[in-house]
Structures are given as C-alpha cells and as structure tokens.
Design an enzyme around this catalytic site. Structure first.
Site, short mmCIF file in Angstrom:
data_model
loop_
_atom_site.label_atom_id
_atom_site.label_comp_id
_atom_site.label_asym_id
_atom_site.label_seq_id
_atom_site.Cartn_x
_atom_site.Cartn_y
_atom_site.Cartn_z
N HIS A 60 0.66 -1.20 0.14
CA HIS A 60 -0.57 0.07 0.20
C HIS A 60 1.00 1.36 -0.32
CE1 HIS A 60 -3.90 2.01 2.06
NE2 HIS A 60 -2.88 2.44 1.15
N LEU A 63 2.89 6.22 -5.14
CA LEU A 63 4.41 6.63 -6.42
C LEU A 63 3.87 8.00 -6.52
CD1 LEU A 63 5.64 3.42 -7.34
CD2 LEU A 63 6.20 4.49 -5.22
N ARG A 64 2.35 8.54 -6.46
CA ARG A 64 2.10 9.72 -7.24
C ARG A 64 2.39 9.39 -8.81
NH1 ARG A 64 -1.45 10.96 -3.40
NH2 ARG A 64 -0.42 11.75 -1.00
N HIS A 179 -11.00 1.40 2.04
CA HIS A 179 -10.65 2.87 2.74
C HIS A 179 -11.90 2.73 3.61
CE1 HIS A 179 -8.58 6.63 2.84
NE2 HIS A 179 -9.59 6.78 3.88
N ASP A 305 1.32 3.03 3.48
CA ASP A 305 0.46 3.92 3.04
C ASP A 305 1.13 5.36 2.75
OD1 ASP A 305 -1.76 5.48 2.06
OD2 ASP A 305 -2.64 5.84 3.96
N HIS A 309 3.88 14.71 -0.03
CA HIS A 309 2.96 15.80 -0.16
C HIS A 309 4.24 16.99 -0.36
CE1 HIS A 309 -1.30 14.28 -0.03
NE2 HIS A 309 -1.07 14.10 1.21
#
Length: 429
Positions: A60, A63-64, A179, A305, A309
């Site tokens: 989980h 990697l954006r 989720h 997780d 950012h």
C-alpha cells in the site's frame, strides 16, 4: 557476477527456516541457501550477526505518478523503498489521471520499467475517476496484471455500487482494497475525535466512522464472496469486527501502518502537520488493540500507506495540510522498535507480516527464499540505532512524524533480482 551473503542468520518463515548460513546468488536467482559457500570469484557481503530475509513487500503505497510528480515519482519512491529494505511495492490508483483504464495502467508499467529501483505492482481504481458511480475498466486492467482494485483515498459511499464492484472483482479473482471511513462522519475532521481533539479545539474524525464503514463492507463481502481487504485499520472496534468476521470465515483480510503502531493522538498536541493522515492516529487503547490484532493473526500485514506531499503543502497550519506522510524508509525501523524490541515479537513474525503475507495477498512472487527464485533479499541489523531526519531521506517529502526520533533497527542491504540496490544506507540506482 556472483554474490554471496555470508554468515547471516537466514530468516525464512515461509519454509520454517531460521539458521545461520550463506546465500549464493547468480544471474539474478538464488543458487543455494544455507551451509558454507565457496566465495571464489564472488562479491561477498558479510552478514555476521545480521538477519537475512526475503525482501519486504509494501502492498500500500502512493508513488504519485502520473501527474503528481512534485510530491513523488516512481524513481524517488522506489529509491525510498530500496532504502527501507523493500523490494516490491504496490502503488495505488489515485493519480492524475486516475489509473482507471488500461492505457494509463500500461503507461505506469512503462515508467516502472524505465526508472523503477524496486519491483512495482499496480493497483487499479475500482471506479471511474474514483467517483464511486461507474465501474473502471477492471477487466482490461486485470488482463494487464492489476494486483487488486481500490478507490483508496475515497470511501465508496453507495453500498449498491460497492456490491456490484465486488461481484465483478470476484469474477476477475481480484481482491478489493477498501478505504473504510464514512465520509458523512469523517470528511470534515482533521484528527481522531476524542479528549485530545477536544482539548486542542480541532474538529475530529470519529472512530465510529471507520467502524461503520468496516461493518458494511464486511457484510458485503459475506454477501458476495469477494475478498475484501480493509486498508490501514486504525480503531479497536474495527479490529474486533474483522476478528469476528474471520471467525465466521468471511473472505476478509486487513493491514496496519507502522505509524499507527508507534504513535497516538497525544503526539499531535503541537499541531504538527507531519502527524496528519487518514485514517488518523488514534488513542493508546486503539494502538494496543492493533498490536493485539497482529499477535492473534487478525491483522495480516504491516504497510506504510506512503503518501508524500510537497513540502510547501505540509508546511502550513495543521487544519490546512493534506493527509498523508512518507513512510517507506522508516517502516521497518518503526516496526522493529515497537514490535520486536518493545512487545516481544520475533523477527520471523515480523517478516511474515512485512513479506510473506503481502506476497500471498497480492499473488506475486516473493516472501520466500528458495533455490531458483528471484533473489529479492533484505539484510537487517536489528540493533542499529539511527535518528530520523527528513532531509536525509530519499523521498521528496521532508515531513515525517519520526523527525528527530531514534529508532532501533534498519535495513543495511537490499537486493533486487540479484542486484544490490542499497548498501549501508546508500541507494546505488
């Protein structure tokens, strides 16, 4: 080139193996395990006093990429994974564009081939654009190799849509990663609702919002037969619900993050945005329940997780910061500190939770050391103390709740397909 990892304590719980010996690697595969190996012409790594285990698998992460490369990208994210002893990650679908069709899915695989440092499995979205209204191209993505389906970051509000999505996923023999936070109860909150949030004057996210969502989707799993995997469980009641469902043989599994095992909401009293995540860090009673869930097998895996950012996004007042932290480089150390050093877990159990079980759940190669298998290996120094500083990590995100904390235990060597990708803290790719 032949690589010999010598004198290590081989920890291979999938084969009930825990013994001192050598591992020989050649042409990307494990040639032999145990005994004393011939080192002539080989690169040798002396693992005396260290644990040698199957590479960790984090099922989980975010990697954006595509579209959010300012936060993280496939190269930096997999560098961070390698630094943390992780040889495979499974990346979530909440990118821009969303991984909800085969074209985007294939593009992610192409980027992994171009610049991935460790192996990457891709999780496809459950719904188009994560909106919970129209099914994604699940069949096409399954054909491309999707490991699972998830709208992670979003709760599927419609029970009927979730039912239909689970039925379809079950036909494709894929699990749904859930989720579980009811948005009607949780979307306006910023941390766990309780004594600490009241004292801080911060609107909370009640644990009941998670519990209600978990209960609904366990019932849907019982109804459809679909394998439901509850993502990042955080509340004591949710653990209890999952334990009861497993006792009834509901097709369910779950995971917990290393940070939910380490911290409680008491750590948030200085309004530091590095502690802001969803679901939120909860109470000491919840933390103890999570550890108990790992002990009795209710919780199947430890994950990160990893949700980095941009630094300017997190360097704002607490309520304005986005949810999510970087965790790939601290997960193993955090788990070793909390579970092995403070709660009596064996290294064998930890490897089950961080390698064996994730491989089984994702249906991927790994989680075991055996002759002829891909040489995905981590060497762990369980007693190595180190202090975490965000500016020394490989992830793009400088913000970590572990900033300035000293953890005990660290990966010192990471091998992927027989190639050393990290040695003594330095990533080589």
């Amino acid at each position: 080139m032949k690589l010999v990892i010598k004198n290590g304590i081989i920890v291979n719980p999938a084969r009930k193996q825990h013994e001192k010996g050598d591992i020989v690697i050649e042409n990307g595969k494990i040639l032999s395990i145990g005994g004393t190996a011939d080192t002539e012409g080989a690169e040798v790594y002396d693992a005396n006093g260290l644990f040698v285990a199957p590479g960790l698998i984090d099922m989980h992460v975010h990697l954006r990429e595509p579209g959010q490369e300012a936060k993280e990208d496939i190269h930096t994210g997999t560098q961070a994974a390698g630094a943390g002893g992780i040889t495979r990650v499974a990346t979530m679908a909440n990118t821009k564009p969303v991984i909800d069709n085969a074209a985007v899915f294939r593009d992610v695989l192409r980027r992994v081939d171009e610049c991935g440092v460790v192996k990457v499995s891709v999780i496809g979205a459950l719904s188009k654009n994560l909106e919970g209204k129209q099914l994604s191209e699940m069949g096409d993505m399954a054909a491309e190799g999707a490991a699972a389906f998830s709208d992670d970051g979003h709760y599927v509000e419609s029970a009927n849509f979730m039912r239909r999505a689970m039925e379809y996923a079950d036909m494709l023999h894929k699990m749904v990663i859930d989720h579980a936070e009811d948005a009607t109860m949780c979307s306006g909150g910023f941390m766990n609702e309780g004594k600490v949030s009241y004292a801080m004057g911060v609107t909370g996210r009640p644990a009941a919002g998670e519990d209600i969502a978990v209960a609904r989707d366990l019932l849907l799993s019982e109804m459809t037969g679909c394998h439901i995997h509850i993502a990042h469980v955080s509340s004591a009641k949710a653990v209890e619900l999952i334990r009861e469902a497993k006792a009834k043989h509901v097709n369910c599994t779950t995971e917990v993050t290393s940070q939910h095992l380490y911290f409680t909401d008491e750590w948030l009293k200085n309004y530091e945005s590095s502690f802001k995540m969803a679901p939120p860090i909860r109470t000491e009673d919840d933390r103890k329940a999570l550890i108990e869930g790992l002990k009795d097998g209710t919780i199947d895996a430890i994950i990160t997780d990893h949700a980095p950012h941009c630094n300017e996004e997190k360097d704002v007042p607490f309520n304005c910061a986005p949810n999510g932290i970087a965790g790939l480089e601290t997960s193993l150390a955090s788990a070793l500190t909390v579970l092995c050093h403070n709660n009596g877990f064996t290294i064998d159990r930890l490897i089950e939770l961080m390698s064996v079980n994730p491989a089984r759940l994702l249906g991927v190669e790994g989680g075991v050391l055996e002759e002829g298998a891909a040489a995905d290996i981590v060497v762990i120094d369980p007693d190595k103390e180190w202090t975490v500083h965000g500016n020394e990590l490989y992830t793009k995100s400088l913000f970590t709740p572990y900033e300035g904390l000293t953890l005990k235990g660290r990966a010192v060597l990471t091998v992927v397909d027989g190639e050393i990708v990290m040695k003594e803290g330095k990533v080589l790719k």
